[in-house]
Design a protein around this motif. Structure first.
Motif, PDB file in Angstrom:
ATOM      1  N   VAL A 182       0.883  -1.161   0.000  1.00 34.19           N
ATOM      2  CA  VAL A 182       0.000   0.000   0.000  1.00 34.19           C
ATOM      3  C   VAL A 182       0.925   1.215   0.000  1.00 34.19           C
ATOM      4  O   VAL A 182       1.910   1.233   0.734  1.00 34.19           O
ATOM      5  N   SER A 183       0.605   2.214  -0.831  1.00 31.79           N
ATOM      6  CA  SER A 183       1.438   3.411  -0.859  1.00 31.79           C
ATOM      7  C   SER A 183       0.647   4.650  -0.478  1.00 31.79           C
ATOM      8  O   SER A 183      -0.041   5.247  -1.313  1.00 31.79           O
ATOM      9  N   PRO A 184       0.753   5.043   0.786  1.00 35.25           N
ATOM     10  CA  PRO A 184       0.034   6.245   1.227  1.00 35.25           C
ATOM     11  C   PRO A 184       0.670   7.517   0.671  1.00 35.25           C
ATOM     12  O   PRO A 184       1.880   7.592   0.487  1.00 35.25           O
ATOM     13  N   GLY A 185      -0.181   8.510   0.417  1.00 35.46           N
ATOM     14  CA  GLY A 185       0.312   9.873   0.209  1.00 35.46           C
ATOM     15  C   GLY A 185       0.530  10.498   1.577  1.00 35.46           C
ATOM     16  O   GLY A 185       0.544   9.778   2.582  1.00 35.46           O
ATOM     17  N   PRO A 186       0.734  11.815   1.652  1.00 36.22           N
ATOM     18  CA  PRO A 186       0.967  12.457   2.953  1.00 36.22           C
ATOM     19  C   PRO A 186      -0.163  12.175   3.945  1.00 36.22           C
ATOM     20  O   PRO A 186      -1.322  12.461   3.659  1.00 36.22           O
ATOM     21  N   VAL A 187       0.192  11.577   5.079  1.00 33.90           N
ATOM     22  CA  VAL A 187      -0.800  11.207   6.094  1.00 33.90           C
ATOM     23  C   VAL A 187      -0.489  11.958   7.380  1.00 33.90           C
ATOM     24  O   VAL A 187       0.679  12.067   7.773  1.00 33.90           O
ATOM     25  N   ASP A 188      -1.510  12.452   8.000  1.00 33.70           N
ATOM     26  CA  ASP A 188      -1.348  13.240   9.220  1.00 33.70           C
ATOM     27  C   ASP A 188      -1.016  12.350  10.421  1.00 33.70           C
ATOM     28  O   ASP A 188      -1.886  11.911  11.152  1.00 33.70           O
ATOM     29  N   THR A 189       0.274  12.038  10.563  1.00 29.06           N
ATOM     30  CA  THR A 189       0.772  11.262  11.701  1.00 29.06           C
ATOM     31  C   THR A 189       1.972  12.044  12.251  1.00 29.06           C
ATOM     32  O   THR A 189       2.358  13.062  11.660  1.00 29.06           O
ATOM     33  N   PRO A 190       2.582  11.580  13.349  1.00 23.62           N
ATOM     34  CA  PRO A 190       3.706  12.343  13.910  1.00 23.62           C
ATOM     35  C   PRO A 190       4.874  12.587  12.948  1.00 23.62           C
ATOM     36  O   PRO A 190       5.686  13.483  13.179  1.00 23.62           O
ATOM     37  N   ILE A 191       4.985  11.820  11.855  1.00 23.83           N
ATOM     38  CA  ILE A 191       6.131  12.040  10.960  1.00 23.83           C
ATOM     39  C   ILE A 191       5.830  12.967   9.778  1.00 23.83           C
ATOM     40  O   ILE A 191       6.715  13.254   8.972  1.00 23.83           O
ATOM     41  N   LEU A 192       4.609  13.480   9.688  1.00 24.03           N
ATOM     42  CA  LEU A 192       4.278  14.351   8.544  1.00 24.03           C
ATOM     43  C   LEU A 192       5.187  15.587   8.504  1.00 24.03           C
ATOM     44  O   LEU A 192       5.644  15.997   7.435  1.00 24.03           O
ATOM     45  N   ASP A 193       5.469  16.170   9.664  1.00 20.96           N
ATOM     46  CA  ASP A 193       6.344  17.348   9.711  1.00 20.96           C
ATOM     47  C   ASP A 193       7.746  17.049   9.190  1.00 20.96           C
ATOM     48  O   ASP A 193       8.387  17.909   8.589  1.00 20.96           O
ATOM     49  N   ASP A 194       8.214  15.827   9.436  1.00 19.83           N
ATOM     50  CA  ASP A 194       9.531  15.428   8.935  1.00 19.83           C
ATOM     51  C   ASP A 194       9.563  15.473   7.409  1.00 19.83           C
ATOM     52  O   ASP A 194      10.552  15.900   6.807  1.00 19.83           O
ATOM     53  N   PHE A 195       8.479  15.044   6.791  1.00 26.11           N
ATOM     54  CA  PHE A 195       8.418  15.070   5.327  1.00 26.11           C
ATOM     55  C   PHE A 195       8.418  16.511   4.835  1.00 26.11           C
ATOM     56  O   PHE A 195       9.124  16.862   3.905  1.00 26.11           O
ATOM     57  N   LEU A 196       7.606  17.346   5.465  1.00 29.39           N
ATOM     58  CA  LEU A 196       7.510  18.739   5.044  1.00 29.39           C
ATOM     59  C   LEU A 196       8.868  19.412   5.153  1.00 29.39           C
ATOM     60  O   LEU A 196       9.290  20.155   4.270  1.00 29.39           O
ATOM     61  N   GLU A 217      -6.835   6.556   9.351  1.00 30.71           N
ATOM     62  CA  GLU A 217      -8.115   5.870   9.073  1.00 30.71           C
ATOM     63  C   GLU A 217      -8.344   5.655   7.583  1.00 30.71           C
ATOM     64  O   GLU A 217      -9.194   4.850   7.200  1.00 30.71           O
ATOM     65  N   ASP A 218      -7.649   6.414   6.738  1.00 31.07           N
ATOM     66  CA  ASP A 218      -7.776   6.212   5.287  1.00 31.07           C
ATOM     67  C   ASP A 218      -6.926   5.039   4.811  1.00 31.07           C
ATOM     68  O   ASP A 218      -7.187   4.458   3.753  1.00 31.07           O
ATOM     69  N   ILE A 219      -5.882   4.732   5.562  1.00 33.12           N
ATOM     70  CA  ILE A 219      -4.911   3.720   5.115  1.00 33.12           C
ATOM     71  C   ILE A 219      -5.203   2.344   5.715  1.00 33.12           C
ATOM     72  O   ILE A 219      -5.125   1.320   5.025  1.00 33.12           O
ATOM     73  N   ALA A 220      -5.549   2.316   6.991  1.00 33.50           N
ATOM     74  CA  ALA A 220      -5.759   1.029   7.683  1.00 33.50           C
ATOM     75  C   ALA A 220      -6.751   0.107   6.952  1.00 33.50           C
ATOM     76  O   ALA A 220      -6.481  -1.091   6.816  1.00 33.50           O
ATOM     77  N   PRO A 221      -7.887   0.638   6.461  1.00 32.64           N
ATOM     78  CA  PRO A 221      -8.840  -0.271   5.788  1.00 32.64           C
ATOM     79  C   PRO A 221      -8.266  -0.934   4.536  1.00 32.64           C
ATOM     80  O   PRO A 221      -8.655  -2.052   4.192  1.00 32.64           O
ATOM     81  N   VAL A 222      -7.347  -0.252   3.856  1.00 29.35           N
ATOM     82  CA  VAL A 222      -6.761  -0.826   2.641  1.00 29.35           C
ATOM     83  C   VAL A 222      -5.811  -1.963   3.027  1.00 29.35           C
ATOM     84  O   VAL A 222      -5.772  -3.017   2.374  1.00 29.35           O
ATOM     85  N   ILE A 223      -5.076  -1.754   4.101  1.00 24.28           N
ATOM     86  CA  ILE A 223      -4.197  -2.819   4.610  1.00 24.28           C
ATOM     87  C   ILE A 223      -5.052  -4.036   4.992  1.00 24.28           C
ATOM     88  O   ILE A 223      -4.730  -5.184   4.654  1.00 24.28           O
ATOM     89  N   MET A 224      -6.176  -3.773   5.658  1.00 27.53           N
ATOM     90  CA  MET A 224      -7.046  -4.871   6.110  1.00 27.53           C
ATOM     91  C   MET A 224      -7.682  -5.601   4.930  1.00 27.53           C
ATOM     92  O   MET A 224      -7.862  -6.820   4.965  1.00 27.53           O
ATOM     93  N   PHE A 225      -8.017  -4.851   3.899  1.00 29.16           N
ATOM     94  CA  PHE A 225      -8.564  -5.446   2.671  1.00 29.16           C
ATOM     95  C   PHE A 225      -7.549  -6.430   2.084  1.00 29.16           C
ATOM     96  O   PHE A 225      -7.877  -7.569   1.735  1.00 29.16           O
ATOM     97  N   THR A 241      -2.790   4.907  -2.113  1.00 35.14           N
ATOM     98  CA  THR A 241      -3.920   5.365  -1.294  1.00 35.14           C
ATOM     99  C   THR A 241      -3.556   6.776  -0.875  1.00 35.14           C
ATOM    100  O   THR A 241      -2.901   6.985   0.156  1.00 35.14           O
ATOM    101  N   ASP A 242      -3.884   7.710  -1.751  1.00 34.26           N
ATOM    102  CA  ASP A 242      -3.221   9.014  -1.668  1.00 34.26           C
ATOM    103  C   ASP A 242      -4.075  10.186  -2.127  1.00 34.26           C
ATOM    104  O   ASP A 242      -3.536  11.226  -2.536  1.00 34.26           O
TER     105      ASP A 242
END
Ligand code: NAI
Length: 254
Positions: A182-196, A217-225, A241-242
């Protein structure tokens, strides 16, 4: 319920995936270097940048594992050496080590990134990295200039992960074991600032054209699928998933 191993289960995408799987009745075995195991059945504290810790983990994890979610990953602000350990060579070591403990029909899901979609431009380095391991990282980084400048080591780790997933589409087919990412786009987690921070103007541009950042919550369901039996014919592929970012890049290019 199924027995699912989730790495990086203490934060962000891994946390949300572990939480939802537990809610659905799975037995989740969480792995992380920080402690936070209220939502998993069993918690294993391990540093996945350390080959000895990975081997110890392979020994203690139980048999009959139905799913492996290789989610733990470091952002581009880290040194190239550490980053390649966790995001690539450690991930592969854990996966190969756990193959004998996987049940018939098991599903492996790797969390790659939008940052890896440029893999076709890096095939030479990716081929050279096929035998990359903990002991030859420095030479590889120097030879292929996979330093942390501009986030290159992060991009490369995800490019190589997508390529490795595709290469292994049928490796364990005799046991019904498959692997996807699964390839997420920018996701609001503690590491988002590191990317920015690391990606600078490029990240600002992404932010401008996106309606919103992703959420765990946008990414977890795809992993579960991909973990579910419904997807037993999806093999060796990558699901972006981006919010449309990967298609946006491709459409602008062609
Ligand atoms: P996060 O930082 O919230 O969670 C990552 C977890 O992995 C943390 O709990 C951390 O302790 C663990 N971890 C890191 N190094 C470890 C090590 N050496 N040993 C054991 N555990 C370790 O990050 P997030 O955003 O949930 O990231 C999860 C995955 O998603 C990563 O592979 C990341 O590259 C990928 N990703 C994230 C994006 C984002 O914008 N947040 C975008 C695309 C991909």
């Amino acid at each position: 319920g199924k027995r699912i191993v989730v790495t990086g289960s203490s934060s962000g995408i891994g946390w949300e995936t572990a939480r939802r799987l537990t809610e659905q009745g799975a037995e989740v075995l969480g792995i992380d270097m920080t402690k936070n195991f209220d939502h998993v059945e069993e918690f294993y504290r391990a540093d996945l940048s350390d080959p000895r810790a990975i081997d110890a983990l392979i020994d203690v994890l139980p048999d009959r594992i139905d799913g492996l979610v290789n989610n733990a990953g470091l952002p581009p602000t880290k040194t190239a050496d550490l980053l390649l350990r966790v995001n690539l060579v450690g991930l592969k070591r854990l996966t190969y080590g756990l193959i004998p403990k996987l049940a018939e029909g098991a599903s492996i899901v790797n969390v790659a990134s939008l940052a890896g979609m440029g893999w076709p431009d890096s095939v030479d380095a990716i081929k050279a990295a096929e035998h990359l391991d903990f002991y030859n990282l420095d030479a590889f980084i120097a030879q292929w200039n996979v330093t942390s400048d501009g986030g290159r080591s992060y991009f490369f780790s995800k490019e190589a992960l997508i390529a490795w997933t595709m290469q292994n589409r049928w490796t364990w087919r005799d046991r019904g074991i498959r692997m996807n990412c699964v390839s997420p786009g920018p996701v609001d987690t503690p590491i988002l600032d590191d990317f920015l921070q690391t990606l600078g103007a490029r990240a600002e541009e992404d932010r401008r054209i996106m309606d919103r950042p992703g959420r765990a919550e946008d990414i977890a369901p795809v992993i579960m699928f991909l973990l579910s039996d419904m997807t037993s014919w999806i093999r060796g592929t990558n699901i972006p998933t981006d919010g449309g970012m990967a298609s946006n890049i491709l459409c602008n290019k062609h």
